[in-house]
Motif scaffolding. Structure first.
Motif, PDB file in Angstrom:
ATOM      1  N   THR A  51      -3.622  -0.337  -6.726  1.00  0.00           N
ATOM      2  CA  THR A  51      -2.529   0.653  -6.697  1.00  0.00           C
ATOM      3  C   THR A  51      -2.661   1.643  -7.862  1.00  0.00           C
ATOM      4  O   THR A  51      -2.433   2.843  -7.687  1.00  0.00           O
ATOM      5  CB  THR A  51      -1.152  -0.047  -6.754  1.00  0.00           C
ATOM      6  OG1 THR A  51      -1.133  -1.084  -5.778  1.00  0.00           O
ATOM      7  CG2 THR A  51      -0.016   0.912  -6.490  1.00  0.00           C
ATOM      8  N   GLU A 116      -1.713  -1.556  -0.043  1.00  0.00           N
ATOM      9  CA  GLU A 116      -1.067  -2.573   0.786  1.00  0.00           C
ATOM     10  C   GLU A 116      -1.533  -2.442   2.239  1.00  0.00           C
ATOM     11  O   GLU A 116      -1.768  -3.432   2.925  1.00  0.00           O
ATOM     12  CB  GLU A 116       0.457  -2.402   0.735  1.00  0.00           C
ATOM     13  CG  GLU A 116       1.176  -3.139  -0.360  1.00  0.00           C
ATOM     14  CD  GLU A 116       0.937  -2.586  -1.758  1.00  0.00           C
ATOM     15  OE1 GLU A 116       0.382  -1.486  -1.886  1.00  0.00           O
ATOM     16  OE2 GLU A 116       1.309  -3.267  -2.732  1.00  0.00           O
ATOM     17  N   ARG A 184       7.537   0.669  -8.228  1.00  0.00           N
ATOM     18  CA  ARG A 184       6.432  -0.264  -8.492  1.00  0.00           C
ATOM     19  C   ARG A 184       6.904  -1.711  -8.352  1.00  0.00           C
ATOM     20  O   ARG A 184       8.016  -2.046  -8.738  1.00  0.00           O
ATOM     21  CB  ARG A 184       5.859  -0.054  -9.900  1.00  0.00           C
ATOM     22  CG  ARG A 184       5.185   1.267 -10.152  1.00  0.00           C
ATOM     23  CD  ARG A 184       3.999   1.537  -9.252  1.00  0.00           C
ATOM     24  NE  ARG A 184       2.939   0.549  -9.247  1.00  0.00           N
ATOM     25  CZ  ARG A 184       1.827   0.604  -9.965  1.00  0.00           C
ATOM     26  NH1 ARG A 184       1.642   1.594 -10.792  1.00  0.00           N
ATOM     27  NH2 ARG A 184       0.897  -0.309  -9.849  1.00  0.00           N
ATOM     28  N   GLY A 185       6.048  -2.535  -7.820  1.00  0.00           N
ATOM     29  CA  GLY A 185       6.408  -3.942  -7.603  1.00  0.00           C
ATOM     30  C   GLY A 185       7.245  -4.125  -6.345  1.00  0.00           C
ATOM     31  O   GLY A 185       7.772  -5.203  -6.081  1.00  0.00           O
TER      32      GLY A 185
HETATM   33  N1  ASP Z   1       1.099  -2.642  -5.291  1.00  0.00           N
HETATM   34  C1  ASP Z   1       2.355  -2.119  -5.754  1.00  0.00           C
HETATM   35  C2  ASP Z   1       2.388  -2.096  -7.262  1.00  0.00           C
HETATM   36  O1  ASP Z   1       1.392  -2.354  -7.894  1.00  0.00           O
HETATM   37  C3  ASP Z   1       3.524  -2.838  -5.165  1.00  0.00           C
HETATM   38  C4  ASP Z   1       3.552  -4.325  -5.409  1.00  0.00           C
HETATM   39  O2  ASP Z   1       2.563  -4.909  -5.835  1.00  0.00           O
HETATM   40  O3  ASP Z   1       4.586  -4.936  -5.156  1.00  0.00           O
HETATM   41  O4  ASP Z   1       3.401  -1.768  -7.834  1.00  0.00           O
END
Ligand code: ASP
Length: 438
Positions: A51, A116, A184-185
């Motif tokens: 990402t 993703e 993020r996340g």
């Molecule tokens: N890949 C995205 C990030 O690094 C979302 C996630 O991992 O939840 O933020």
């Protein structure tokens, strides 16, 4: 048969070997019908998350620079996974399409979401399951906020436990069909939404730790693992700096009472942490469930004689923050005084502006600013209903010779917050932990 949604984090899907573990976990329980993957995370400390690489590609596009070298790294990550799994899948076809599309994007969302997306394509092929593009079922409104009702309806209509599916995390679509990502996340949020939409019995969140610890392992050595915690307790710990699960991932499931189970992909036998609505039986961890905190708060103390009878004083004070787009963390008050506790990053260099507006609009007798304050929350349901808790906590801090600069206990009685100097933070967390956990 119950229905489970299993979300796997980036480190759980960073390599072919990691994918193999994920497949074994998914197939070990036939109630795991829906899988939500993140993008490939780090395989080792020096690695980059896919990402992050994708965001960098987009930055290059915006600056009119070439991104081929970055994209080659991304391509290699996916090719290694596909060959490592011996999969008959033409991943280059998807990568070529994405490389072509990237220069046409004005916003980063499309680029960011592809990590993703590609992991979803691979995992669906590897499991032999259907791939469902989340742009079909996760909707944002025209202001960019999640449309929960529509999303819930779309998921319920599209997914069924008879047809197991892989749904990539982190993104959905705007009303015009364009890709929009969560913060993020945000794959955690996707997992929670899918669990809610399919009315799952359990939302499993697979990561690289065996659950939540009662304190940050970087501060307290070998803290106890929490086996069961309520949504509210977790929310307090997360708000106060403990991070395992994205905080916006709690409410879609907590509102409808679906439990969340944090599990470790590298130790699938471990039961992990269960997050539930209520815990009625006594827990082995005793009176508290955890200690969490953060450094770098700024406290603005405002004093004015007869403040409590001056109508609208606090409203005017808070409207200053609203105008400047600053959100505060806490607001302890006394009879003729009120304090604003704000994270330094949230103030973002606007302290002087806040202070001059306070002078201008509130005519205070005295304003004092205290910087470099750390807040520590001691959390546990029913904390306020038991006697002796506060005494134990303050004794522990006194014995460690730590000066308490601020105290705040919310009326729900679920946490007790103390403010200490930044430099006492780690020592204070250890003292509190040791006072309650043996
Ligand atoms: N890949 C995205 C990030 O690094 C979302 C996630 O991992 O939840 O933020």
């Amino acid at each position: 048969m119950g229905v489970k949604v299993a979300k796997f984090g980036g480190t759980s899907l960073a390599s072919a070997e990691a994918f193999r573990k994920v497949k074994a976990i998914v197939l070990a329980d036939s109630s795991r019908c829906f899988v939500v993957p993140s993008a490939p995370g780090k395989r080792a400390a020096e690695d980059q998350k896919v990402t992050d690489l994708l965001y960098q590609c987009h930055d290059r596009v915006i600056q009119g620079l070439d991104f081929a070298d970055l994209f080659a790294q991304i391509r290699k990550r996916y090719q290694d996974i596909v060959t490592g799994l011996d999969l008959d899948l033409d991943i280059n076809k998807y990568l070529d399409q994405i490389e072509q599309q990237l220069p046409n994007q004005s916003q980063p969302d499309y680029a960011a979401s592809r990590g993703e997306y590609l992991n979803g394509i691979i995992l669906a092929a590897y499991l032999g399951w259907e791939f469902v593009d989340p742009t079909e079922i996760i909707r944002f409104n025209s202001h960019g906020f999640l449309d929960l009702l529509q999303t819930e309806q779309l998921i319920a209509a599209r997914l069924s436990p008879e047809r197991p599916a892989v749904i990539p995390g982190f993104f959905g679509s705007m009303p015009d069909g364009s890709v929009k990502t969560f913060p993020r996340g945000g794959s955690d949020i996707t997992g929670a939404l899918i669990a809610r939409g399919v009315k799952a019995d359990l939302y499993e969140n697979w990561t690289d730790v065996s659950g939540f610890y009662m304190a940050d392992p970087r501060i307290v050595s070998e803290p106890k693992l929490i086996s069961i915690i309520t949504y509210r307790e977790l929310r307090e710990l997360a708000y106060n700096g403990a991070n395992v699960l994205h905080e916006a991932a709690i409410y879609p499931v907590s509102q409808v009472g679906i439990p969340i189970n944090i599990r470790n992909t590298n130790d699938p036998q471990a039961p992990g942490t269960m997050i539930v609505k209520e815990v009625n039986e006594p827990r082995e961890c005793g009176d508290i469930i955890g200690v969490a905190g953060q450094k770098d708060f700024v406290v603005i103390q405002i004093e004015k004689a007869l403040m409590n009878s001056e109508m609208g004083f606090v409203r005017r004070l808070l409207s200053i923050l609203e105008e400047l787009h600053i959100s505060f963390a806490h607001m302890p008050s006394g009879i003729d005084m009120v304090s604003l506790v704000i994270l330094k990053t949230e103030l973002n260099g606007k302290l002087e502006q806040v202070l001059s507006l306070i002078q201008e609009r509130l005519d205070p007798d005295r304003v004092e600013v205290v910087e470099q304050i750390a807040l520590i929350a001691t959390v546990g349901q029913g904390l306020a209903r038991r006697y002796g808790i506060a005494a134990r906590l303050f004794n522990a801090l006194a014995e460690a010779k730590i000066n308490v600069r601020m105290i705040d206990q919310n009326s729900g009685g679920i946490n007790l917050i103390v403010g200490v100097a930044n430099q006492d933070f780690e020592k204070a967390v250890r003292a509190i932990y040791q006072a309650f956990v043996r």
